[in-house]
Scaffold this motif. Structure first.
Motif, PDB file in Angstrom:
ATOM      1  N   ARG A 176       0.841  -1.211   0.000  1.00 42.85           N
ATOM      2  CA  ARG A 176       0.000   0.000   0.000  1.00 42.85           C
ATOM      3  C   ARG A 176       0.874   1.259   0.000  1.00 42.85           C
ATOM      4  N   PHE A 177       1.945   1.228   0.768  1.00 45.23           N
ATOM      5  CA  PHE A 177       2.865   2.359   0.830  1.00 45.23           C
ATOM      6  C   PHE A 177       3.458   2.639  -0.548  1.00 45.23           C
ATOM      7  N   ARG A 178       3.857   1.576  -1.270  1.00 48.37           N
ATOM      8  CA  ARG A 178       4.400   1.722  -2.623  1.00 48.37           C
ATOM      9  C   ARG A 178       3.348   2.292  -3.571  1.00 48.37           C
ATOM     10  N   GLN A 179       2.102   1.829  -3.461  1.00 47.45           N
ATOM     11  CA  GLN A 179       1.029   2.327  -4.312  1.00 47.45           C
ATOM     12  C   GLN A 179       0.796   3.822  -4.070  1.00 47.45           C
ATOM     13  N   LEU A 180       0.785   4.217  -2.814  1.00 50.25           N
ATOM     14  CA  LEU A 180       0.568   5.625  -2.480  1.00 50.25           C
ATOM     15  C   LEU A 180       1.733   6.498  -2.943  1.00 50.25           C
ATOM     16  N   ALA A 181       2.951   5.968  -2.865  1.00 52.88           N
ATOM     17  CA  ALA A 181       4.119   6.718  -3.339  1.00 52.88           C
ATOM     18  C   ALA A 181       4.042   6.932  -4.853  1.00 52.88           C
TER      19      ALA A 181
END
Length: 96
Positions: free
Chosen positions: A22-27
């Motif tokens: 999720r963190f990668r998607q948001l970045a």
């Protein structure tokens, strides 16, 4: 580090309140939005972050997180001022 993958993921989740995925998607979304805001007249296909597998993945994720298609977001960005930008017609009138 002496941690298993699961332990590392749990620590990451506690520290960021997001899973690593999720963190990668948001970045990726944040980089794409930044690119759109820097040049709202550019076509979305040219602004798609290279971290996306393809354009359809980018559009799907963009819509899931923002509720707008990238085209709708680009149109909104063209018509709106941003918090750091004083070029909107309404703000220009007020400052005169």
């Amino acid at each position: 580090m002496g941690l298993s993958e699961r332990q590392l993921e749990n620590r990451f989740r506690r520290a960021t309140a997001n899973s690593p995925v999720r963190f990668r998607q948001l970045a990726r979304l944040r980089r794409t939005i930044k690119a759109i805001l820097q040049d709202p007249n550019e076509k979305f296909t040219q602004l798609v972050d290279e971290a996306y597998f393809d354009q359809s993945q980018a559009v799907h994720e963009f819509r899931r997180f923002t509720g707008l298609t990238p085209t709708e977001f680009c149109e909104l960005a063209r018509r709106s001022a941003h918090f750091y930008e004083l070029r909107s017609p309404a703000l220009a009138r007020r400052s005169q």
